[in-house]
Scaffold this motif. Structure first.
Motif, PDB file in Angstrom:
ATOM      1  N   VAL A 152       0.857  -1.187   0.000  1.00 14.72           N
ATOM      2  CA  VAL A 152       0.000   0.000   0.000  1.00 14.72           C
ATOM      3  C   VAL A 152       0.890   1.233   0.000  1.00 14.72           C
ATOM      4  N   GLU A 153       0.610   2.162  -0.905  1.00 14.84           N
ATOM      5  CA  GLU A 153       1.350   3.419  -0.982  1.00 14.84           C
ATOM      6  C   GLU A 153       0.405   4.592  -0.764  1.00 14.84           C
ATOM      7  N   GLY A 154       0.945   5.621  -0.141  1.00  9.83           N
ATOM      8  CA  GLY A 154       0.148   6.812   0.097  1.00  9.83           C
ATOM      9  C   GLY A 154       0.919   7.819   0.912  1.00  9.83           C
ATOM     10  N   TRP A 155       0.197   8.823   1.400  1.00 12.79           N
ATOM     11  CA  TRP A 155       0.825   9.918   2.127  1.00 12.79           C
ATOM     12  C   TRP A 155       0.470   9.875   3.601  1.00 12.79           C
ATOM     13  N   ASN A 173       4.280  13.311   3.452  1.00 14.65           N
ATOM     14  CA  ASN A 173       5.342  12.443   2.966  1.00 14.65           C
ATOM     15  C   ASN A 173       4.783  11.156   2.363  1.00 14.65           C
ATOM     16  N   LEU A 174       5.356  10.755   1.219  1.00 16.27           N
ATOM     17  CA  LEU A 174       4.935   9.541   0.535  1.00 16.27           C
ATOM     18  C   LEU A 174       5.628   8.334   1.151  1.00 16.27           C
ATOM     19  N   PHE A 175       4.839   7.319   1.521  1.00 14.62           N
ATOM     20  CA  PHE A 175       5.372   6.117   2.148  1.00 14.62           C
ATOM     21  C   PHE A 175       4.815   4.868   1.460  1.00 14.62           C
ATOM     22  N   ARG A 176       5.439   3.754   1.769  1.00 13.36           N
ATOM     23  CA  ARG A 176       5.007   2.458   1.244  1.00 13.36           C
ATOM     24  C   ARG A 176       4.991   1.453   2.388  1.00 13.36           C
ATOM     25  N   ASN A 177       3.832   0.854   2.650  1.00 14.11           N
ATOM     26  CA  ASN A 177       3.706  -0.208   3.641  1.00 14.11           C
ATOM     27  C   ASN A 177       3.656  -1.556   2.929  1.00 14.11           C
ATOM     28  N   GLU A 178       4.352  -2.550   3.471  1.00  6.28           N
ATOM     29  CA  GLU A 178       4.396  -3.867   2.838  1.00  6.28           C
ATOM     30  C   GLU A 178       4.121  -4.960   3.858  1.00  6.28           C
ATOM     31  N   TYR A 179       3.543  -6.037   3.385  1.00  2.50           N
ATOM     32  CA  TYR A 179       3.360  -7.245   4.182  1.00  2.50           C
ATOM     33  C   TYR A 179       3.740  -8.423   3.300  1.00  2.50           C
ATOM     34  N   TYR A 180       4.563  -9.312   3.838  1.00  3.16           N
ATOM     35  CA  TYR A 180       4.904 -10.525   3.089  1.00  3.16           C
ATOM     36  C   TYR A 180       5.130 -11.675   4.059  1.00  3.16           C
TER      37      TYR A 180
END
Length: 352
Positions: free
Chosen positions: A276-279, A283-290
């Motif tokens: 998921v990407e957003g602000w 600031n622009l960030f990216r959250n990840e799950y794996y």
């Protein structure tokens, strides 16, 4: 809830019964006697679930119904459960079936909760959990793959769950949000390559994986899509079978071919990947799950990754309804299920 009826005693349905029997009185139903090397911890009734009188009598004796049957049987089961005012849960990925159940849910006395598996299911719960950190969203990209751990052949696949369900996902169009617009896209399109821990995979669009998420996030994201993870080359071969040989018009024959060619394997792996990407503020960030899930042992019995991840997902949702962490009636969207409370359930803890 005290008494739960589980319909379908394949690998997933049986494990649903095993998991739920720790806290509930479970009755399992199937047309054929289940063949397992261990004693099932719940009662089993043999019968034909297409026999309406037989099924109604069983539903009346229980507080909830869990369908672990092929998607095309679920409409009638859901309708009978609705008519009797009981809770209903299933694993369907079929959009038409879900829409039918959702219509019933508008006046249901109990919960109507389809799509409680992997995708749709826990992947939507995870995606929504990652998204809640942002004050403005840009992209939500969800990926799941249930694969043989040691693939062979050009197709590099094994049917560790319903071939009918897989074929349905490959043939039906998929819903997505692209450039801010909610639309339908062809399955088996949108091919991309993914590198996970040094291993190469491909992913392509398949139907039903998002559940109701396009409705929930319409107007809030530029991109929202779901793709199935496979080993490279799989998508091209399935396109050949389904589209070029036109086997989409004979699902029974296609299912027979694939079941004969690629039977289930014992060693499998389930990949769950969400971005998921957003602000956050400006600031622009990216959250990840794996995570990669492997077979595990439950009460001395080993279960395939696809079996336990699917069974534990639906069992955790049932626990949450029973505990009051989710509504007691109406339709439940997977993306509205809190991931932290999901993981706090007895069955959700397996995902930790």
């Amino acid at each position: 809830m005290k008494n739960i009826l589980t319909l379908g005693l394949g690998k997933v349905g049986t494990l649903v019964g095993v998991l739920l029997s720790k806290n509930y009185n479970v009755t399992g139903v199937d047309k054929q006697p289940p063949h397992y090397s261990f004693k099932l911890p719940f009662s089993v009734i043999l019968g034909d679930i297409t026999d309406e009188v037989f099924l109604i009598n069983l539903i009346k004796q229980n507080d909830a119904v869990v369908s672990a049957l092929p998607y095309f049987l679920n409409k009638k089961i859901a309708e009978l459960t609705y008519n009797l005012g009981k809770h209903y849960f299933d694993l369907t990925e079929d959009v038409e079936t879900t829409n039918f159940i959702r219509t019933l849910s508008k006046t249901s006395k109990g919960v109507m909760a389809p799509q409680c598996g992997l995708a749709p299911g826990i992947i939507g719960i995870i995606g929504a959990d990652l998204a809640k950190d942002f004050n403005k969203l840009r992209d939500i990209e969800l990926r799941v793959g249930a694969l043989p751990k040691y693939p062979n052949g050009l197709l590099a696949y094994s049917f560790t769950w319903s071939p009918a369900g897989v074929i349905n996902e490959y043939i039906n169009d998929a819903e997505a949000i692209h450039n801010g617009q909610r639309k339908m896209t062809p399955s088996l399109d949108g091919l991309e390559y993914i590198n996970i821990e040094g291993k190469e995979f491909e992913a392509f669009t398949t139907s039903g994986g998002l559940g109701t998420m396009c409705e929930t996030y319409e107007g809030k994201v530029d991109t929202l899509n779901y793709k199935t993870i496979r080993y490279p080359g799989h998508g091209k071969l399935m396109k050949f079978l389904i589209q070029e040989l036109i086997l989409k018009d004979d699902k029974k024959l296609l299912s027979s071919i694939l079941e004969n060619a690629k039977p289930p394997v014992k060693e499998d792996v389930v990949y769950v990947y969400a971005v998921v990407e957003g602000w956050k503020e400006d600031n622009l960030f990216r959250n990840e799950y794996y995570k990669a899930f492997s077979p595990i042992t439950i009460d001395g019995q080993e279960w395939r990754a696809i079996s336990w991840t699917t069974a534990a997902s639906i069992a955790a949702v049932i626990e949450m309804v029973d505990k009051g962490d989710l509504p007691s009636k109406g339709f439940i969207k997977q993306e509205e299920i809190p991931f932290d409370k999901f993981l706090a359930t007895q069955n959700g803890q397996l995902f930790k």
